[in-house]
Design an enzyme around this catalytic site. Structure first.
Site, PDB file in Angstrom:
ATOM      1  N   GLU A 112      19.929   4.754  46.965  1.00  0.00           N
ATOM      2  CA  GLU A 112      19.909   3.230  46.505  1.00  0.00           C
ATOM      3  C   GLU A 112      20.665   3.336  45.113  1.00  0.00           C
ATOM      4  O   GLU A 112      20.748   4.174  44.982  1.00  0.00           O
ATOM      5  CB  GLU A 112      18.390   3.318  46.437  1.00  0.00           C
ATOM      6  CG  GLU A 112      17.082   3.707  45.478  1.00  0.00           C
ATOM      7  CD  GLU A 112      16.076   3.560  45.753  1.00  0.00           C
ATOM      8  OE1 GLU A 112      15.451   2.872  45.847  1.00  0.00           O
ATOM      9  OE2 GLU A 112      15.039   4.533  45.007  1.00  0.00           O
ATOM     10  N   LEU A 120      13.042   3.351  47.153  1.00  0.00           N
ATOM     11  CA  LEU A 120      11.384   3.035  46.819  1.00  0.00           C
ATOM     12  C   LEU A 120      11.624   1.667  48.215  1.00  0.00           C
ATOM     13  O   LEU A 120      13.182   1.246  48.599  1.00  0.00           O
ATOM     14  CB  LEU A 120      11.622   2.259  45.429  1.00  0.00           C
ATOM     15  CG  LEU A 120      10.884   0.837  44.985  1.00  0.00           C
ATOM     16  CD1 LEU A 120       9.849   1.654  44.632  1.00  0.00           C
ATOM     17  CD2 LEU A 120      11.572   0.326  44.217  1.00  0.00           C
ATOM     18  N   LYS A 153       6.390   3.429  42.505  1.00  0.00           N
ATOM     19  CA  LYS A 153       7.012   2.659  41.152  1.00  0.00           C
ATOM     20  C   LYS A 153       6.947   3.090  39.757  1.00  0.00           C
ATOM     21  O   LYS A 153       6.229   2.669  39.141  1.00  0.00           O
ATOM     22  CB  LYS A 153       7.391   0.995  41.271  1.00  0.00           C
ATOM     23  CG  LYS A 153       8.157   0.848  40.674  1.00  0.00           C
ATOM     24  CD  LYS A 153       8.194  -0.927  41.194  1.00  0.00           C
ATOM     25  CE  LYS A 153       8.907  -1.823  41.021  1.00  0.00           C
ATOM     26  NZ  LYS A 153      11.054  -0.934  40.704  1.00  0.00           N
ATOM     27  N   TYR A 161       4.299   0.249  37.843  1.00  0.00           N
ATOM     28  CA  TYR A 161       4.573  -0.364  36.848  1.00  0.00           C
ATOM     29  C   TYR A 161       5.750  -1.928  37.951  1.00  0.00           C
ATOM     30  O   TYR A 161       5.491  -1.194  39.118  1.00  0.00           O
ATOM     31  CB  TYR A 161       5.988  -0.762  36.606  1.00  0.00           C
ATOM     32  CG  TYR A 161       6.985  -0.479  36.709  1.00  0.00           C
ATOM     33  CD1 TYR A 161       7.594   0.562  37.354  1.00  0.00           C
ATOM     34  CD2 TYR A 161       8.405  -1.479  36.769  1.00  0.00           C
ATOM     35  CE1 TYR A 161       8.915   1.205  37.243  1.00  0.00           C
ATOM     36  CE2 TYR A 161       9.621  -1.503  37.197  1.00  0.00           C
ATOM     37  CZ  TYR A 161      10.078   0.055  37.287  1.00  0.00           C
ATOM     38  OH  TYR A 161      11.275   0.127  38.350  1.00  0.00           O
TER      39      TYR A 161
HETATM   40  N1  PDD Z   1      13.745  -2.792  40.553  1.00  0.00           N
HETATM   41  N2  PDD Z   1      14.963   0.449  43.757  1.00  0.00           N
HETATM   42  C1  PDD Z   1      14.897   0.431  42.734  1.00  0.00           C
HETATM   43  C2  PDD Z   1      14.271   1.971  42.094  1.00  0.00           C
HETATM   44  C3  PDD Z   1      13.897   0.031  41.454  1.00  0.00           C
HETATM   45  O1  PDD Z   1      13.687   0.047  40.697  1.00  0.00           O
HETATM   46  C4  PDD Z   1      14.149  -1.018  42.594  1.00  0.00           C
HETATM   47  C5  PDD Z   1      13.902  -2.411  41.782  1.00  0.00           C
HETATM   48  C6  PDD Z   1      14.680  -1.417  43.894  1.00  0.00           C
HETATM   49  C7  PDD Z   1      14.284  -3.272  44.402  1.00  0.00           C
HETATM   50  O2  PDD Z   1      12.573  -3.429  44.882  1.00  0.00           O
HETATM   51  P1  PDD Z   1      12.470  -4.231  44.859  1.00  0.00           P
HETATM   52  O3  PDD Z   1      12.778  -5.872  45.863  1.00  0.00           O
HETATM   53  O4  PDD Z   1      10.811  -4.535  45.226  1.00  0.00           O
HETATM   54  O5  PDD Z   1      12.717  -5.035  43.071  1.00  0.00           O
HETATM   55  C8  PDD Z   1      14.957  -0.502  44.254  1.00  0.00           C
HETATM   56  C9  PDD Z   1      13.176  -3.350  39.355  1.00  0.00           C
HETATM   57  C10 PDD Z   1      13.557  -4.705  39.199  1.00  0.00           C
HETATM   58  C11 PDD Z   1      13.428  -3.608  37.933  1.00  0.00           C
HETATM   59  O6  PDD Z   1      13.175  -2.448  37.668  1.00  0.00           O
HETATM   60  O7  PDD Z   1      13.209  -4.003  36.923  1.00  0.00           O
END
Ligand code: PDD
Length: 285
Positions: free
Chosen positions: A182, A207, A149, A33
């Site tokens: 993270e 990620l 992801k 996703y």
């Molecule tokens: N989450 N780390 C994890 C485990 C994440 O699920 C996310 C993003 C990030 C940040 O990545 P980005 O800056 O590309 O959004 C880091 C999304 C927003 C979610 O699962 O809703």
């Protein structure tokens, strides 16, 4: 206004949107996703999100469901049909529908695509950024391929609920060396007493956050010193500032980690500054 979802080639009322019970996403979490922010009607960092989606698909050997340009069109159309000016658009691609059996189905099975969009009240996000959020730390228990992801987010869901139960808003995973990896849905950052930004390098254990990558560009532009290395929980407790980044939270100041109050308990100036500059650095399309 009723919401609309895109499901495998059709725009349908959100309330009726459904996938088959033998969708491999439902059966095996066999899918990936992306979440893209919508800001003032613009998609934020679409190019980087599409590139990462493509990489996630490739790592799991799931076919591209459609050319990325066409997918971009679907994202925009879903945003438009839901009249989202500020919020998010969610894209999920699974390996498709097939009788439950672990090996990949044959090439005749097409990947399944779902796109949804929803509004987020920007005033609420700003209010929470003005206050700052609380974080707890929890043991890392995810698989090593968190760079993909994938929709398999059970450890993230449990960690986040643990945070909620503790009256906090996010959980930071800590690896067996005592280093923060993270957050459950965010990347983790601290600012040390010398004013340097520290965040874990994106090579392993996290990620490759898109918001993270834009903040790195911003640091370069603004001449803010950044060190990409793991940091300990103790360092985080003693930090001058801390914050998290994600597509939905942008740059969000952290004012408490476990029982430790960060700085003076208010959002730090570097985090606040990065938050205000973020959309000037991001790609808005
Ligand atoms: N989450 N780390 C994890 C485990 C994440 O699920 C996310 C993003 C990030 C940040 O990545 P980005 O800056 O590309 O959004 C880091 C999304 C927003 C979610 O699962 O809703």
């Amino acid at each position: 206004m009723s919401r609309i979802a895109y499901v495998n080639g059709r725009y349908v009322p959100h309330a009726d949107a459904a996938v088959h019970i033998e969708d491999r996403g439902y059966q095996f979490s066999d899918g990936v996703y992306e979440v893209c922010e919508v800001y003032d009607g613009h998609l934020v960092d679409e190019t980087r999100h599409m590139k990462r989606l493509n990489r996630s698909l490739g790592e799991l050997r799931i076919r591209e469901p459609m050319p990325l340009k066409a997918l971009g069109h679907v994202l925009r159309e879903t945003v438009r049909r839901n009249r989202v000016r500020n919020g998010l658009v969610y894209i999920q691609v699974t390996r498709g529908v097939s009788r439950r059996d672990h090996p990949f189905p044959g090439d005749h099975v097409a990947p399944a695509v779902v796109v949804t969009a929803r509004s987020i009240d920007r005033r609420k996000s700003e209010a929470s950024a003005e206050k700052g959020i609380k974080v707890i730390t929890v043991p890392e228990n995810r698989w090593p391929r968190v760079d993909i992801k994938a929709v398999a987010l059970l450890p993230n869901v449990l960690a986040r609920q643990q945070a909620e139960d503790a009256g906090a808003n996010e959980a930071w995973f800590v690896d067996t060396d005592g280093m923060v990896t993270e957050g459950s849905a965010t990347n983790a950052w601290i600012v040390d007493q010398e004013g340097r930004l520290i965040t874990r390098a994106a090579d392993a254990g996290i990620l490759r956050g898109i918001t993270r990558s834009v903040v790195i560009d911003l640091c370069e532009r603004e001449g803010i010193e950044l060190i990409e290395r793991p940091f300990t929980v103790e360092e985080a407790h003693r930090a001058r500032e801390a914050f998290v980044t994600s597509a939905t939270k942008s740059v969000m100041p952290v004012v408490q980690i476990d029982d430790a109050v960060i700085g003076n308990g208010e959002p730090g100036s570097i985090a606040t500054n990065l938050r205000s500059l973020f959309h000037g650095q991001a790609e808005l399309a």
